[in-house]
Design an enzyme around this catalytic site. Structure first.
Site, PDB file in Angstrom:
ATOM      1  N   ASP A  92       0.882  -1.150   0.000  1.00  0.00           N
ATOM      2  CA  ASP A  92       0.000   0.000   0.000  1.00  0.00           C
ATOM      3  C   ASP A  92       0.928   1.210   0.000  1.00  0.00           C
ATOM      4  O   ASP A  92       2.118   1.112   0.332  1.00  0.00           O
ATOM      5  CB  ASP A  92      -0.952   0.006   1.193  1.00  0.00           C
TER       6      ASP A  92
HETATM    7  C1  BGC Z   1      -4.896   3.234  -0.221  1.00  0.00           C
HETATM    8  C2  BGC Z   1      -4.940   2.223  -1.328  1.00  0.00           C
HETATM    9  C3  BGC Z   1      -4.725   2.919  -2.642  1.00  0.00           C
HETATM   10  C4  BGC Z   1      -3.417   3.682  -2.603  1.00  0.00           C
HETATM   11  C5  BGC Z   1      -3.097   4.435  -3.877  1.00  0.00           C
HETATM   12  C6  BGC Z   1      -3.669   4.106  -0.288  1.00  0.00           C
HETATM   13  O1  BGC Z   1      -3.762   5.146   0.614  1.00  0.00           O
HETATM   14  O2  BGC Z   1      -4.980   2.580   1.015  1.00  0.00           O
HETATM   15  O3  BGC Z   1      -6.154   1.536  -1.325  1.00  0.00           O
HETATM   16  O4  BGC Z   1      -4.774   2.000  -3.696  1.00  0.00           O
HETATM   17  O5  BGC Z   1      -3.471   4.620  -1.561  1.00  0.00           O
HETATM   18  O6  BGC Z   1      -3.940   5.520  -4.029  1.00  0.00           O
END
Ligand code: BGC
Length: 726
Positions: A258
């Site tokens: 993540d």
């Molecule tokens: C989120 C993810 C997301 C990523 C990219 C993170 O803060 O938890 O679900 O895909 O950001 O935007």
């Protein structure tokens, strides 16, 4: 150098000429040959970001970059190379599909496949190689700000629905990226909270949907979660990634962090991470060196390999996985081109929205409302006009169009006089910050009550929205009740006009102290581009509602299992949290503790009535490895065409361990013309009745009698059967 380029290019051309998808063996041989051509620096570079949403290729060999996008409800607008600002493109608006809670509420795997195909086509058109979704974190508490992005509280339901979505996306040559693996079940302290949960709950509740996505869906990438599990961050967690995912389940794809989920080079290198994304570069971007070189899997990783502390085979395995993903996506020469904003995608969005809306309550047949009638409808509430695709965090979207509920009603109810009054105001769409509305609450309320008093019918569109502390990433809800004075407003509206129905727009259960007083009640989720059309379809009766709740609605927060056990259970003490309810999540808790929910898992009404009868199993006694075929007859006994979901739950009386009264093991949705009937068959693997036995670290299929519950909701069981497992 030139010679090498030619070798690799010719490999690609052979792939293109031979078959649409080169054979697995062929791909592995190609990967071997590419690996032997790559320098150590090039290999390490492939393991981390080069921008907010891309990772580098190897230009000298024609190896492309990987481009990613959120996910999961549509393809997110283009983000700047190096910061979170929007790039301001004018050609990146898309179709917004309903939130995954709505998809789960359809109980319809065929619609899940159509969803995947359509969103995959849009991702492909936008030149994305990985779509960051879907998410299958289990609904544990109604306060989790991100529940709207997930598929509810039941591992079987989430498993059945996630698989076709993934297959649909990936048939476009776009990798789905399953998230957030695992146990990211709250937003509060998500970056560090350490989750302690029993093996049993892990395997029975929190992992099955991921396993199904890997083994049945064949997902090509997976995103680690932000939180820690048993003292290690999930993005480099030895047990979750190396052991369970890659070894036990045989996952051959790519583990992506993540964004900002990596915290340590050695762990990231050794404990299963393949691509590091989103580690903070802000503030470093003025340095003379590329800030991305400072990622854990960049120079620090390279140095550990060069010094011999980490074997080169470690990076080779990561690059092998990345190249494999490329052969499935951006190095597959025959992947389709994709398409975007086409009528078919809008149709899919509308169909899912229509089948996902849940009719919770319908006294005096309040719904449907006759669209030919001349009457005055007071449409009250901010959510009648509020755009919902924006906001909510990373899943926010820039749809080409989003039909508001008010617009949908105005288009369909042309004979009616529709008056709209906001009633309350929440403040402008914001992410990460709460900005209260500047409008005067009293005036809004008075105007709404006046409108209600002069109407024949009142429709209240309330609920939550995508602002911070509501249904939004980065924070949990602060209260179970409705915000912005909606409860008080509803009381006054009911006093002015009791012919009132509520349409709840939310991705979460909320307290409803007024539930017994309103005549009609619908759970409408976040419905995407076609929201207003789909709502008008259901409100007018053009579409007969058939959605079922994918999670329980408790009366009060303490009725929810995670909250019942107090702060250490939710939200934890900011360092640790303990899932004290163990396997008793959602209806498993309500059933077993005999705590009546306000609305039960699997509940959802229709404008017609159904009768479920003649439930039986094909045999009385089964052995491990066999399939139980449960069959029943469903008859549409009412006055309209409609759809019903036969739900089969199984329980084990006199078990050697604590077990829920019953657990969903199969379901089937059928569409039936009025007066029609059909026989449905629901297969259940006997092995799916096993519990996870911590004493043997494996599944234990207890012998003896099991009870099979066949019904149309977890609290509407029509028949019980008994079978034996030998
Ligand atoms: C989120 C993810 C997301 C990523 C990219 C993170 O803060 O938890 O679900 O895909 O950001 O935007």
């Amino acid at each position: 150098m030139k010679k090498i380029t030619l070798v690799v290019l010719s490999l690609f051309f052979i792939g293109q000429a031979a078959v649409a998808q080169p054979s697995e063996k062929g791909i592995e041989a190609k990967i071997d040959s590419i690996l032997s051509l790559l320098t150590l620096e090039e290999k390490v570079a492939m393991c981390h970001a080069q921008s907010k949403f891309s990772s580098p290729g190897v230009p000298r060999l024609g190896i492309p970059e990987i481009w990613m996008s959120d996910g999961p409800h549509g393809v997110r607008a283009e983000i700047n190379w190096d910061n979170w600002g929007y790039a301001g493109w004018t050609n990146d608006s898309i179709t917004a599909f309903p939130a995954l809670t709505c998809l789960a509420a359809t109980f319809n795997p065929e619609l899940s496949h159509q969803y995947g195909v359509a969103v995959g086509e849009e991702a492909r058109y936008r030149k994305k190689d990985i779509l960051l979704g879907p998410g299958v974190n289990i609904y544990r508490t109604p306060l989790n700000g991100r529940n709207f992005e997930y598929m509810g509280e039941d591992p079987h339901l989430a498993s059945v629905l996630v698989v076709p979505y993934i297959k649909g996306v990936q048939q476009n040559g776009v990798a789905a990226c399953l998230k957030h693996y695992a146990l990211n079940n709250q937003e509060l302290w998500r970056g560090h909270i350490n989750v302690e949960v029993s093996d049993r709950a892990l395997y029975e509740i929190y992992l099955p949907a991921y396993k199904a996505a890997v083994q049945e869906g064949g997902v090509w990438s997976i995103m680690g979660a932000y939180n820690q599990f048993r003292g290690q961050h999930c993005c480099h967690n030895e047990l979750l990634l190396n052991q369970i995912l890659k070894t036990d389940w045989g996952f051959d794809g790519v583990v992506v962090t993540d964004w900002g989920g990596a915290h340590d080079t050695r762990e990231a290198a050794l404990y299963g991470l393949d691509i590091e994304m989103g580690t903070g570069t802000d503030g470093l971007t003025t340095s003379t060196r590329n800030a991305y070189d400072n990622y854990y899997l960049a120079l620090p990783f390279l140095n550990l390999i060069k010094s011999g502390e980490i074997e080169e085979a470690v990076v080779d395995d990561k690059v092998r996985r990345i190249l494999r993903l490329m052969f499935r996506t951006n190095m597959n020469p025959s992947r389709p081109l994709g398409r975007i904003n086409n009528p078919e995608h809008l149709h899919v969005a509308r169909a899912i929205a229509g089948e996902g809306i849940v009719l919770l309550k319908n006294d005096d047949q309040f719904f449907p409302i006759d669209p030919t009638r001349k009457m005055t409808i007071a449409v009250i509430g901010e959510n009648a006009t509020r755009a919902m695709a924006v906001g909510g965090g990373s899943s926010e979207l820039k749809p080409r169009d989003e039909v508001s509920p008010l617009r949908g009603l105005k288009e369909r109810f042309r004979n009616a006089t529709i008056i709209h009054s906001m009633g309350y105001a929440s403040g402008p769409p914001q992410y990460g910050r709460e900005v209260p509305s500047k409008l005067d609450a009293d005036s809004l309320r008075n105007a709404a009550v006046k409108a209600a008093a002069q109407a024949d019918v009142v429709l209240f569109f309330g609920g939550l929205n995508k602002n911070h502390f509501q249904d939004c990433e980065g924070g949990d809800r602060l209260q179970f009740g409705l915000p912005f004075g909606q409860d008080e407003l509803l009381r006054e509206l009911l006093r002015a006009n009791e012919n009132l129905g509520v349409v709840l727009v939310s991705g979460n259960a909320v307290a409803m102290p007024w539930a017994s007083e309103v005549k009609g009640l619908m759970q409408a989720w976040y419905l995407g581009s076609e929201a207003g059309h789909a709502l008008a379809d259901v409100i007018s009766g053009d579409v007969n509602p058939s959605g079922k709740l994918p999670f329980s609605f408790p009366v009060k927060l303490s009725d929810n299992a995670a909250h019942h056990f107090g702060e250490l259970s939710y939200p934890g003490d900011s360092v640790n949290q303990y899932y004290k309810e163990d396997i008793f999540v959602g209806y498993r808790w309500h059933d077993t503790q005999k705590i009546k929910p306000l609305f039960a898992f699997g509940h959802g009404l229709s404008y017609t009535t159904f009768e479920l009868s003649d439930a039986k199993t094909d045999k009385k006694s089964y052995a491990a490895g066999e399939t139980i075929t449960v069959s029943c007859k469903i008859t549409n006994t009412g006055g309209a065409n409609g759809a019903e979901v036969a739900q089969v739950y199984v329980g084990k009386p006199n078990s050697s361990v604590k077990r829920p009264v019953k657990e969903l093991k199969g379901f089937r949705k059928v569409h039936l013309a009025k007066g029609g009937n059909t026989q449905v068959e629901i297969p259940i693997e006997v092995d799916a009745l096993a519990f996870y036995d911590e004493s043997i670290s494996g599944w234990n299929l207890e012998k003896g009698a099991y009870t099979i519950y066949v019904g149309t909701a977890s609290d509407a069981i029509a028949q019980q059967l008994e079978i034996m497992v030998k």
